[in-house]
Scaffold this active site. Structure first.
Site, mmCIF file in Angstrom:
data_model
loop_
_atom_site.group_PDB
_atom_site.id
_atom_site.type_symbol
_atom_site.label_atom_id
_atom_site.label_comp_id
_atom_site.label_asym_id
_atom_site.label_seq_id
_atom_site.Cartn_x
_atom_site.Cartn_y
_atom_site.Cartn_z
ATOM 1 N N ARG A 193 -1.706 -9.863 -20.542
ATOM 2 C CA ARG A 193 -2.688 -9.662 -21.619
ATOM 3 C C ARG A 193 -2.199 -8.656 -22.649
ATOM 4 N NH1 ARG A 193 -6.273 -6.073 -21.545
ATOM 5 N NH2 ARG A 193 -8.056 -7.385 -22.015
ATOM 6 N N ASP A 216 -8.695 -1.183 -25.023
ATOM 7 C CA ASP A 216 -9.079 -1.293 -23.620
ATOM 8 C C ASP A 216 -9.449 0.046 -23.010
ATOM 9 O OD1 ASP A 216 -6.947 -3.818 -22.048
ATOM 10 O OD2 ASP A 216 -8.966 -3.859 -22.904
ATOM 11 N N PRO A 258 0.825 -1.224 0.000
ATOM 12 C CA PRO A 258 0.000 0.000 0.000
ATOM 13 C C PRO A 258 0.854 1.267 0.000
ATOM 14 C CG PRO A 258 -0.696 -1.531 1.717
ATOM 15 C CD PRO A 258 0.624 -2.020 1.212
ATOM 16 N N GLU A 278 1.950 -7.886 8.680
ATOM 17 C CA GLU A 278 1.892 -6.410 8.659
ATOM 18 C C GLU A 278 2.731 -5.832 7.529
ATOM 19 O OE1 GLU A 278 -0.744 -6.973 11.046
ATOM 20 O OE2 GLU A 278 -0.302 -4.851 10.609
HETATM 21 C C1 4FV Z 1 -1.323 -4.107 -1.143
HETATM 22 C C2 4FV Z 1 -2.002 -3.111 -1.850
HETATM 23 C C3 4FV Z 1 -1.650 -4.555 0.213
HETATM 24 C C4 4FV Z 1 -0.333 -5.041 3.163
HETATM 25 C C5 4FV Z 1 0.075 -5.929 4.282
HETATM 26 C C6 4FV Z 1 -0.357 -7.262 2.357
HETATM 27 C C7 4FV Z 1 -0.974 -5.915 2.152
HETATM 28 C C8 4FV Z 1 -0.044 -7.328 3.810
HETATM 29 N N1 4FV Z 1 -0.351 -4.576 -1.919
HETATM 30 N N2 4FV Z 1 -1.412 -3.018 -3.075
HETATM 31 N N3 4FV Z 1 -3.046 -2.368 -1.481
HETATM 32 N N4 4FV Z 1 -0.779 -5.432 0.782
HETATM 33 O O1 4FV Z 1 -2.648 -4.150 0.793
HETATM 34 O O2 4FV Z 1 -0.429 -3.918 -3.092
HETATM 35 O O3 4FV Z 1 1.181 -7.967 3.992
#
Ligand code: 4FV
Length: 260
Positions: A159, A174, A94, A121
Site C-alpha cells: 500500500r 496514515d 515471534p 514449532e
Molecule cells: C509469528 C509472529 C508467529 C510461530 C510458530 C508460526 C508462528 C509457527 N510470526 N510474528 N508472532 N509465528 O507467531 O511473525 O510456526
C-alpha cells in the site's frame, strides 16, 4: 516492480492478498510480483517430508533445513534473474524484531523480499543462521503459521507503493506516519442514532478541520498510546492543542472515554 517470494507449505493462503482489495489491484497493475514456493516441492523422499521431531524432545515438529534452503535458493535465484541485486530473506517469527512503521519504511527500499512462512514449532535454526537476513515479528503472540504475518508485511509494503492507493495522501496521512494515532473518521449520514458528526467537519473551513484533526491525533495518542508521545519534543502549537484536548477530555493517559 517490487518482488515478493513466499516460502510456504500453504501457498493458497496468499490468495488473500493476491485476490482482494488494494493488493489485488496493485498486483494486476504490475506494481509488485508475488510468487509462492512450497518446500515440499524441494524434497527428495517419497513422503515429501518437510518437518521432523525436535532434537532434545518436546512437543510438536520442526521444519527441516534442506527443503527450506532449497526453496529459499530457488526464490532468490528467480529474483536475481528478475534484476534484484540482493534479495532480502526475511523469516516471520515471534523471535524477530517487532514490525513497526520504522521497519516498514526500511523495507520500502528493498527491491525483493523472500519471506519464509514457518509452520509447526518453527524452523531448524541452522537455515536461519545460513540464509535469513532479518527475523520479523508482527506481535508478542503465537500464530499457527507464518503466512498471516507474511501477508501483514506484504500488505503494509504494497500500500506504500506509488500508484497502489487511489489517493497517495492516504499513505502519508496514515496512523503512525506522523508518529501519532489517526484522528476519528466520519461519513454520511450526518446524524446516526442520535450521534452527530463534529460540527467543524461540516464547516468547510479546512484550516479549522486540519487543526481539529491534529488535536484529535495528539489527544488520542496521549490517551491510548502515551508510549508513542514525547511531549517534550512537541511544537508549541502541538502542546497547546494537547492542552486543549486534555481540558476537553478529563481522562488520564491510557484511559478510553466511556470504556473501563
Ligand atoms: C509469528 C509472529 C508467529 C510461530 C510458530 C508460526 C508462528 C509457527 N510470526 N510474528 N508472532 N509465528 O507467531 O511473525 O510456526
Amino acid at each position: 516492480m517490487k518482488h515478493f517470494d513466499v516460502i510456504t507449505i500453504f501457498p493458497e493462503m496468499l490468495e488473500a492478498v493476491a485476490r482482494h482489495g488494494i493488493t489485488r489491484r496493485a498486483l494486476e497493475d504490475g506494481l509488485f510480483g508475488l510468487k509462492t514456493w512450497d518446500p515440499r516441492d524441494f524434497t527428495t523422499d517419497a513422503y515429501r517430508r518437510v518437518d521432523d521431531r525436535p532434537y532434545g524432545g518436546g512437543p510438536g515438529m520442526v521444519m527441516m533445513a534442506e527443503p527450506l534452503e532449497a526453496a529459499i535458493e530457488a526464490a532468490a535465484a528467480r529474483q536475481r534473474d528478475a534484476g534484484v541485486a540482493r534479495p532480502l530473506v526475511v523469516l516471520m517469527s515471534p523471535q524477530g524484531e517487532r514490525l513497526t512503521e520504522r521497519v516498514v519504511r526500511e523495507l520500502d527500499g528493498e527491491a525483493g523480499l523472500v519471506i519464509v512462512a514457518g509452520r509447526y514449532e518453527g524452523v531448524d535454526e541452522r537455515v536461519v543462521e545460513r540464509r535469513v537476513d532479518r527475523e520479523i515479528s508482527i506481535g508478542d503472540y503465537v500464530t499457527s503459521g507464518g503466512e498471516l504475518p507474511a501477508m501483514v508485511l506484504i500488505d503494509c509494503l504494497v500500500r506504500r507503493l506509488p500508484g497502489s492507493l487511489n489517493d497517495a495522501r492516504s499513505a502519508c496521512e496514515d496512523s503512525f506516519s506522523a508518529g501519532l494515532l489517526d484522528w476519528p473518521h466520519y461519513t454520511r449520514p450526518e446524524a446516526w442514532k442520535g450521534a452527530a458528526v463534529p460540527e467543524v467537519l461540516l464547516s468547510g473551513n479546512h484550516a479549522a478541520i486540519a487543526r481539529w484533526r491534529r488535536k484529535q491525533a495528539l489527544g488520542r495518542t496521549w490517551e491510548r498510546r502515551p508510549d508513542m508521545l514525547d511531549e517534550s519534543a512537541l511544537s508549541k502549537e502541538d502542546r497547546k492543542l494537547l492542552e486543549e484536548y486534555r481540558d476537553e477530555h478529563t481522562l488520564s493517559p491510557g484511559r478510553r472515554p466511556g470504556r473501563g
